[in-house]
Design a protein around this motif. Sequence first.
Motif, PDB file in Angstrom:
ATOM      1  N   SER A 274       0.835  -1.205   0.000  1.00 62.41           N
ATOM      2  CA  SER A 274       0.000   0.000   0.000  1.00 62.41           C
ATOM      3  C   SER A 274       0.864   1.247   0.000  1.00 62.41           C
ATOM      4  CB  SER A 274      -0.906   0.014   1.236  1.00 62.41           C
ATOM      5  OG  SER A 274      -1.780  -1.091   1.241  1.00 62.41           O
TER       6      SER A 274
ATOM      7  N   LYS B  51      -8.202   8.699   1.399  1.00 58.88           N
ATOM      8  CA  LYS B  51      -8.780   8.556   0.065  1.00 58.88           C
ATOM      9  C   LYS B  51      -7.711   8.489  -1.020  1.00 58.88           C
ATOM     10  CE  LYS B  51     -13.129  10.898   1.161  1.00 58.88           C
ATOM     11  NZ  LYS B  51     -14.038  12.028   0.823  1.00 58.88           N
TER      12      LYS B  51
ATOM     13  N   GLN C 164      -5.026   6.607  -0.814  1.00 58.18           N
ATOM     14  CA  GLN C 164      -4.263   5.358  -0.717  1.00 58.18           C
ATOM     15  C   GLN C 164      -4.501   4.482  -1.944  1.00 58.18           C
ATOM     16  OE1 GLN C 164      -5.281   1.868   1.928  1.00 58.18           O
ATOM     17  NE2 GLN C 164      -3.416   2.556   3.008  1.00 58.18           N
TER      18      GLN C 164
ATOM     19  N   LYS D   4      -3.170   0.536  -3.719  1.00 60.11           N
ATOM     20  CA  LYS D   4      -2.547  -0.752  -3.431  1.00 60.11           C
ATOM     21  C   LYS D   4      -2.084  -1.413  -4.726  1.00 60.11           C
ATOM     22  CE  LYS D   4      -5.322  -1.771   0.706  1.00 60.11           C
ATOM     23  NZ  LYS D   4      -6.246  -2.757   1.329  1.00 60.11           N
TER      24      LYS D   4
ATOM     25  N   LYS E 216      -7.773  -8.419  -6.508  1.00 60.75           N
ATOM     26  CA  LYS E 216      -8.745  -7.347  -6.688  1.00 60.75           C
ATOM     27  C   LYS E 216      -9.701  -7.274  -5.498  1.00 60.75           C
ATOM     28  CE  LYS E 216      -7.641  -5.341 -10.555  1.00 60.75           C
ATOM     29  NZ  LYS E 216      -7.277  -3.890 -10.558  1.00 60.75           N
ATOM     30  N   GLU E 217     -10.101  -8.420  -4.985  1.00 61.12           N
ATOM     31  CA  GLU E 217     -10.971  -8.438  -3.806  1.00 61.12           C
ATOM     32  C   GLU E 217     -10.279  -7.847  -2.575  1.00 61.12           C
ATOM     33  OE1 GLU E 217     -12.273 -12.423  -3.231  1.00 61.12           O
ATOM     34  OE2 GLU E 217     -13.500 -12.466  -5.061  1.00 61.12           O
ATOM     35  N   GLN E 218      -8.947  -7.961  -2.559  1.00 57.61           N
ATOM     36  CA  GLN E 218      -8.174  -7.390  -1.457  1.00 57.61           C
ATOM     37  C   GLN E 218      -7.860  -5.915  -1.676  1.00 57.61           C
ATOM     38  OE1 GLN E 218      -4.773  -9.986  -0.271  1.00 57.61           O
ATOM     39  NE2 GLN E 218      -5.768 -11.551  -1.533  1.00 57.61           N
ATOM     40  N   GLY E 219      -8.400  -5.344  -2.744  1.00 61.63           N
ATOM     41  CA  GLY E 219      -8.260  -3.910  -2.963  1.00 61.63           C
ATOM     42  C   GLY E 219      -7.129  -3.490  -3.857  1.00 61.63           C
TER      43      GLY E 219
ATOM     44  N   ASP F 209      -5.303  -1.951  -6.687  1.00 60.44           N
ATOM     45  CA  ASP F 209      -5.630  -1.017  -7.760  1.00 60.44           C
ATOM     46  C   ASP F 209      -4.807  -1.293  -9.014  1.00 60.44           C
ATOM     47  OD1 ASP F 209      -7.389   0.797  -6.135  1.00 60.44           O
ATOM     48  OD2 ASP F 209      -5.532   1.003  -5.002  1.00 60.44           O
TER      49      ASP F 209
ATOM     50  N   GLY G  31      -9.688   3.217  -8.887  1.00 59.22           N
ATOM     51  CA  GLY G  31      -9.046   1.969  -8.472  1.00 59.22           C
ATOM     52  C   GLY G  31      -8.346   1.262  -9.612  1.00 59.22           C
TER      53      GLY G  31
END
Length: 595
Positions: A196, A201, A203, A205, A245-248, A250, A339
């Motif tokens: 990360s 806002k 941030q 990953k 992607k589910e873990q965020g 980008d 994202g």
Amino acid sequence: MISPNPTRLRFARLLPAAALPLLAACITPAANYAAAAPQPVTVGIVAINDFHGALEPPKTSVLVPNNKADVLQLPAGGAAYLASAVDSIRSRYPNHLTVAAGDLIGATQLSSSLFLDEPTIGVMNRIGLDFNAVGNHEFDRGRDELKRKQDGGCRQLTPLKPCRIEQFAGAKFKFLAANSIEPNGKTLFPASAIRSFGTGKGQVKIGIIGITLKETADLSSREGLQGVTFADEADTVNALVPQLKEQGADGIVLLIHQGGYTKGERPDPQGCPNLTGGIRAVLDRLDTRIDVVVSGHTHWSYVCDYAQFNPAKPFLLTSAGVFGQVVTDITLAIDPVAGRVVAKRARNLVVQSEGYANRNGRIEPNALFPIFAARSDVAAYVQLYSDAAKIEIQRPAGKLAGEVSRPGGDFANTGGTLGSLIADAQLGATRKSGAQIAFMNPFGIRAPHTLVPGPDGMLTFGQLYAVQPFDNALITQSLTGAELKAVLENGFDDLQPKQVLSASSGFVFSYDLSRPAGDRVVAMTLNGQPIDPAATYRVTTNSFLANGGDSFSALARLRDAVVAPMNDIAALESWLGGDVPRAVPSDVRAIEIKH
């Protein structure tokens, strides 16, 4: 080992990071939205591959185009210079990652190899590497020794004693091995990771996947793998993308130890003309949510907009050659609201280091390109190991009557006079086991691919070890004449790059590549007599080949196998021993029939 290109590849569709705020202002629907919406976040990625323990400058050049119609040779490489180059790139990015696409270790310089590549891990710790995708050479000393490289400790798992210079703490960076599957079904190392950058806002990953080529089992000792298998690269990666992607995540960066080759009018590490190689079949099947593919294995340098080859797969593809002579500077601009990556670009930077002399004179740094100073802490650390290895490197290790070489270097599929010399040495070392024939695999002969004796014919141990750095055992086994033909046919099948085994003196074979696979060897003789398909012969190879390495599966039977009391490098040293220099092999042992 670099990628030729007549013109520098430019990504017209990829915006430089500095232009993104201006673009955002142009498309803002309302003035107050620009103030509220987070701006794209820039992340720099520094990438290398195939370092192969090149602690000291390898005294080879990278070829680059100049403004005229010729090319320039730039002296490059060396861990201390690489450290400075990496620092110079990272200094431009508040947010950064440093990654590698495999083969950090294995087939290394003697100053690293003699110490089980512990100093290479130490160098990468000092450089600040974050992640490395496991390559095939990471397995050269076996699965357990590779685990020790990650975890540290001084448990002796090979004939060489660990921790001879310092207590080994292991890698501070993480090995990733998504498709390296242990017998219990788990991955040998983690499959992926997320890093990360920024807060709130703003941030973003980045997901990182590490994977090796599925043919690793064919390129490594099966005994050393201890049951580790290698799943399909694209299938493995595609299963991980939704999870990241589910873990965020980008953006997603794939580190893969597989690569390609390019071909253009002039060498250019920035280009990507006519891309070929194993990487293309993988890329054509990958999930398009991957943004960057950092590749390796082929020792080639390129920067590619893969959409020019497959418009449906707009990956940014990079590779940074070999030995730390090139480093890739990758810039990602990531929109934290959407994202996703909104711009990406890359350039390959030659790690210019100290000049050196070759047969044609001096090769000196060129002021038209960045010149790096050796980073002092890394230079001192390398010197510690170089000094410890120097006595062994300089030790006289035999005499040879002239130069022997494997012409064509890494990409030659024949062993030349050097391959013949090694095969003769291995036959000589195993005659007491009944050996009649010995084979050496050309792809197992490493840089500099040449042995040049001194004026008195003397060779040093460092010279011998440079071309044979694997410490392989020698194994003699029984093969029928029919099985012997099958072994040679393995080298000419259509599954892997063609490889003409180097044979010991007295064995001669002919082959015709215009014939169907499996029937390309047309004649074999031993001491002038045709090989009898039903008769049994005693055949010596190194343990890598004997376990089916390089796809020589016909050797993996190991019937009536005997392990020699000396390894491959000791056999070569023994063969070159004595007061009279050993003659250079001059007989033709493999004959290609051409029409």
